[in-house]
Motif scaffolding. Sequence first.
Motif, PDB file in Angstrom:
ATOM      1  N   ASP A 103      10.590  -3.128   3.997  1.00  0.00           N
ATOM      2  CA  ASP A 103      10.628  -2.896   5.447  1.00  0.00           C
ATOM      3  C   ASP A 103       9.654  -1.825   5.895  1.00  0.00           C
ATOM      4  O   ASP A 103       9.176  -1.854   7.033  1.00  0.00           O
ATOM      5  N   ILE A 104       9.378  -0.833   5.025  1.00  0.00           N
ATOM      6  CA  ILE A 104       8.531   0.274   5.458  1.00  0.00           C
ATOM      7  C   ILE A 104       7.132   0.217   4.853  1.00  0.00           C
ATOM      8  O   ILE A 104       6.303   1.082   5.127  1.00  0.00           O
ATOM      9  N   LEU A 105       6.860  -0.787   4.033  1.00  0.00           N
ATOM     10  CA  LEU A 105       5.559  -0.887   3.379  1.00  0.00           C
ATOM     11  C   LEU A 105       4.522  -1.571   4.262  1.00  0.00           C
ATOM     12  O   LEU A 105       4.854  -2.486   5.014  1.00  0.00           O
ATOM     13  N   VAL A 106       3.277  -1.139   4.137  1.00  0.00           N
ATOM     14  CA  VAL A 106       2.155  -1.866   4.725  1.00  0.00           C
ATOM     15  C   VAL A 106       1.086  -2.020   3.654  1.00  0.00           C
ATOM     16  O   VAL A 106       0.961  -1.179   2.760  1.00  0.00           O
ATOM     17  N   LYS A 107       0.347  -3.113   3.725  1.00  0.00           N
ATOM     18  CA  LYS A 107      -0.755  -3.308   2.789  1.00  0.00           C
ATOM     19  C   LYS A 107      -1.903  -2.399   3.169  1.00  0.00           C
ATOM     20  O   LYS A 107      -2.210  -2.213   4.349  1.00  0.00           O
ATOM     21  N   LEU A 108      -2.536  -1.844   2.154  1.00  0.00           N
ATOM     22  CA  LEU A 108      -3.593  -0.866   2.363  1.00  0.00           C
ATOM     23  C   LEU A 108      -4.955  -1.540   2.294  1.00  0.00           C
ATOM     24  O   LEU A 108      -5.268  -2.227   1.315  1.00  0.00           O
ATOM     25  N   PRO A 109      -5.784  -1.375   3.327  1.00  0.00           N
ATOM     26  CA  PRO A 109      -7.135  -1.952   3.272  1.00  0.00           C
ATOM     27  C   PRO A 109      -7.909  -1.412   2.067  1.00  0.00           C
ATOM     28  O   PRO A 109      -7.751  -0.247   1.681  1.00  0.00           O
ATOM     29  N   ASP A 110      -8.752  -2.244   1.481  1.00  0.00           N
ATOM     30  CA  ASP A 110      -9.538  -1.837   0.312  1.00  0.00           C
ATOM     31  C   ASP A 110     -10.436  -0.644   0.609  1.00  0.00           C
ATOM     32  O   ASP A 110     -10.791   0.119  -0.293  1.00  0.00           O
ATOM     33  N   SER A 111     -10.801  -0.490   1.862  1.00  0.00           N
ATOM     34  CA  SER A 111     -11.734   0.589   2.237  1.00  0.00           C
ATOM     35  C   SER A 111     -11.067   1.965   2.290  1.00  0.00           C
ATOM     36  O   SER A 111     -11.752   2.977   2.435  1.00  0.00           O
ATOM     37  N   ILE A 112      -9.735   2.012   2.187  1.00  0.00           N
ATOM     38  CA  ILE A 112      -9.006   3.280   2.270  1.00  0.00           C
ATOM     39  C   ILE A 112      -8.409   3.601   0.905  1.00  0.00           C
ATOM     40  O   ILE A 112      -7.650   2.805   0.347  1.00  0.00           O
ATOM     41  N   SER A 113      -8.747   4.769   0.358  1.00  0.00           N
ATOM     42  CA  SER A 113      -8.288   5.150  -0.975  1.00  0.00           C
ATOM     43  C   SER A 113      -6.808   5.519  -0.971  1.00  0.00           C
ATOM     44  O   SER A 113      -6.217   5.814   0.066  1.00  0.00           O
ATOM     45  N   ALA A 119      -2.289  10.938   2.211  1.00  0.00           N
ATOM     46  CA  ALA A 119      -2.490  12.115   3.055  1.00  0.00           C
ATOM     47  C   ALA A 119      -2.330  11.828   4.532  1.00  0.00           C
ATOM     48  O   ALA A 119      -2.180  12.755   5.335  1.00  0.00           O
ATOM     49  N   MET A 120      -2.350  10.542   4.926  1.00  0.00           N
ATOM     50  CA  MET A 120      -2.456  10.260   6.357  1.00  0.00           C
ATOM     51  C   MET A 120      -1.336   9.425   6.945  1.00  0.00           C
ATOM     52  O   MET A 120      -1.197   9.373   8.166  1.00  0.00           O
ATOM     53  N   MET A 121      -0.539   8.742   6.125  1.00  0.00           N
ATOM     54  CA  MET A 121       0.400   7.787   6.711  1.00  0.00           C
ATOM     55  C   MET A 121       1.379   8.444   7.677  1.00  0.00           C
ATOM     56  O   MET A 121       1.517   8.032   8.829  1.00  0.00           O
ATOM     57  N   LEU A 122       2.066   9.481   7.235  1.00  0.00           N
ATOM     58  CA  LEU A 122       3.042  10.126   8.113  1.00  0.00           C
ATOM     59  C   LEU A 122       2.346  10.903   9.225  1.00  0.00           C
ATOM     60  O   LEU A 122       2.681  10.765  10.401  1.00  0.00           O
ATOM     61  N   GLN A 123       1.351  11.694   8.843  1.00  0.00           N
ATOM     62  CA  GLN A 123       0.661  12.506   9.841  1.00  0.00           C
ATOM     63  C   GLN A 123      -0.137  11.647  10.817  1.00  0.00           C
ATOM     64  O   GLN A 123      -0.128  11.882  12.025  1.00  0.00           O
ATOM     65  N   GLY A 124      -0.833  10.647  10.297  1.00  0.00           N
ATOM     66  CA  GLY A 124      -1.663   9.801  11.145  1.00  0.00           C
ATOM     67  C   GLY A 124      -0.861   8.932  12.090  1.00  0.00           C
ATOM     68  O   GLY A 124      -1.210   8.782  13.267  1.00  0.00           O
ATOM     69  N   MET A 125       0.234   8.338  11.585  1.00  0.00           N
ATOM     70  CA  MET A 125       1.077   7.545  12.475  1.00  0.00           C
ATOM     71  C   MET A 125       1.799   8.437  13.482  1.00  0.00           C
ATOM     72  O   MET A 125       2.070   8.007  14.611  1.00  0.00           O
ATOM     73  N   GLY A 280      -1.806  -0.131  11.951  1.00  0.00           N
ATOM     74  CA  GLY A 280      -3.072  -0.817  12.186  1.00  0.00           C
ATOM     75  C   GLY A 280      -4.012  -0.007  13.058  1.00  0.00           C
ATOM     76  O   GLY A 280      -5.234   0.027  12.817  1.00  0.00           O
ATOM     77  N   ASP A 281      -3.463   0.661  14.063  1.00  0.00           N
ATOM     78  CA  ASP A 281      -4.277   1.516  14.932  1.00  0.00           C
ATOM     79  C   ASP A 281      -4.859   2.674  14.125  1.00  0.00           C
ATOM     80  O   ASP A 281      -6.041   3.025  14.260  1.00  0.00           O
ATOM     81  N   LEU A 282      -4.023   3.266  13.260  1.00  0.00           N
ATOM     82  CA  LEU A 282      -4.483   4.354  12.400  1.00  0.00           C
ATOM     83  C   LEU A 282      -5.582   3.877  11.454  1.00  0.00           C
ATOM     84  O   LEU A 282      -6.627   4.526  11.321  1.00  0.00           O
ATOM     85  N   PHE A 283      -5.355   2.758  10.782  1.00  0.00           N
ATOM     86  CA  PHE A 283      -6.354   2.230   9.856  1.00  0.00           C
ATOM     87  C   PHE A 283      -7.685   1.990  10.576  1.00  0.00           C
ATOM     88  O   PHE A 283      -8.763   2.283  10.038  1.00  0.00           O
ATOM     89  N   ALA A 284      -7.612   1.460  11.796  1.00  0.00           N
ATOM     90  CA  ALA A 284      -8.833   1.172  12.553  1.00  0.00           C
ATOM     91  C   ALA A 284      -9.601   2.455  12.870  1.00  0.00           C
ATOM     92  O   ALA A 284     -10.839   2.484  12.796  1.00  0.00           O
ATOM     93  N   MET A 285      -8.886   3.508  13.218  1.00  0.00           N
ATOM     94  CA  MET A 285      -9.547   4.779  13.519  1.00  0.00           C
ATOM     95  C   MET A 285     -10.218   5.358  12.285  1.00  0.00           C
ATOM     96  O   MET A 285     -11.314   5.936  12.370  1.00  0.00           O
ATOM     97  N   GLN A 290     -13.930   7.281  13.201  1.00  0.00           N
ATOM     98  CA  GLN A 290     -13.626   8.152  14.340  1.00  0.00           C
ATOM     99  C   GLN A 290     -12.651   9.251  13.917  1.00  0.00           C
ATOM    100  O   GLN A 290     -12.592  10.304  14.546  1.00  0.00           O
ATOM    101  N   VAL A 291     -11.882   8.982  12.871  1.00  0.00           N
ATOM    102  CA  VAL A 291     -10.979   9.968  12.289  1.00  0.00           C
ATOM    103  C   VAL A 291     -11.257  10.048  10.795  1.00  0.00           C
ATOM    104  O   VAL A 291     -11.286   9.025  10.102  1.00  0.00           O
ATOM    105  N   THR A 292     -11.497  11.252  10.294  1.00  0.00           N
ATOM    106  CA  THR A 292     -11.665  11.504   8.864  1.00  0.00           C
ATOM    107  C   THR A 292     -10.497  12.351   8.389  1.00  0.00           C
ATOM    108  O   THR A 292     -10.144  13.343   9.031  1.00  0.00           O
ATOM    109  N   ILE A 293      -9.875  11.949   7.293  1.00  0.00           N
ATOM    110  CA  ILE A 293      -8.711  12.671   6.785  1.00  0.00           C
ATOM    111  C   ILE A 293      -9.180  13.800   5.867  1.00  0.00           C
ATOM    112  O   ILE A 293      -9.842  13.556   4.850  1.00  0.00           O
ATOM    113  N   GLU A 294      -8.853  15.019   6.251  1.00  0.00           N
ATOM    114  CA  GLU A 294      -9.270  16.196   5.492  1.00  0.00           C
ATOM    115  C   GLU A 294      -8.192  16.551   4.466  1.00  0.00           C
ATOM    116  O   GLU A 294      -7.149  17.112   4.803  1.00  0.00           O
ATOM    117  N   ILE A 295      -8.432  16.206   3.198  1.00  0.00           N
ATOM    118  CA  ILE A 295      -7.506  16.580   2.119  1.00  0.00           C
ATOM    119  C   ILE A 295      -8.006  17.895   1.543  1.00  0.00           C
ATOM    120  O   ILE A 295      -8.938  17.932   0.748  1.00  0.00           O
TER     121      ILE A 295
END
Length: 324
Positions: A103-113, A119-125, A280-285, A290-295
């Motif tokens: 229920d809470i899983l989403v498939k991760l695009p190949d372009s996102i490590s 680092a981004m799922m909770l914060q980005g959503m 999906g909106d987060l992945f698109a950004m 337009q958004v870079t995740i700073e780890i």
Amino acid sequence: MSKAIKIFKTGGPEVMEYVDVEVGEPGPGEVRVRHAACGLNFIDVYFRTGLYPQPLPGGLGQEGAGTIEAVGAGVTTFQVGDRVAYAGRGNGAYAEERVISTDILVKLPDSISFDTAAAMMLQGMTVQYLLRQTYPLKGGETILFHAAAGGIGLIACQWAKALGVTMIGTVSTDEKAALAKAQGCAHVINYKTENFVERVKEITGGKGVPVVYDSIGKDTFTGSLDCLMPRGMLVSFGSASGPVTPFGMNELASRGSLYVTRPSLGSYIATRAALEATAGDLFAMVESKQVTIEINQRYALKDVGQAHSDLEARKTTGSTILIP
């Protein structure tokens, strides 16, 4: 056996124990995920200290990314080998592997490590629902966002800029001010050396802002109200300094018919459609850069105590991940 972090009582970072666990096989509607990385968020501290109660003994962590190793009965939308990520709805991400509902899983695009996803799922959503749903920004607004150099804050700096929004951010050091500025925050206030209410009024020509996003809580709540223009909204989405002190409703009326809301991510991703739209909106950004995740911090999972200590001491910036 697999390794995980468990707590048997609430308290400081020392209550987290690195223990052997039996993961087991997934049941109907579940999969077993081997984590490549897990996210660290302030909500984890709330559960560890008992501010947010949960049954004990229990796990911690609400965000992870990895690969599906096994699927349970009835699972048709995911398969072994899928790259997945998730955030929210139940603790237990501080682990090498776990069984989890699809229920809470989403498939991760190949372009996102995996590291970026963890680092981004909770914060980005969270940023997505704050800026696009709780108070939907259209562009042209001036807003106030506290903790602008944190994980959520740095994503918000970039997202707000992409929307054509002028962001005023608060930080605790000059180094954090430079970091937020570099990520697109138009005006940065060091609240240790400046009065943020006075500065917001100065920046806005005395008008105030239509919305304040506040994850600090007790220490900033009243000041946040004072930064709002009449009929403005305070979005209180965290309590890093402690829970907000109870207040009278007249505090809102006397400042010009203000609104206060206390949102949480779970309410915004409660359905599959909502989850996929938000993620999906987060992945698109991120894919559009337009958004870079700073780890800016990485810790071994076994060193999670140090990670929590650094987070609470506000020594961290950007996002932090744990590596199982």
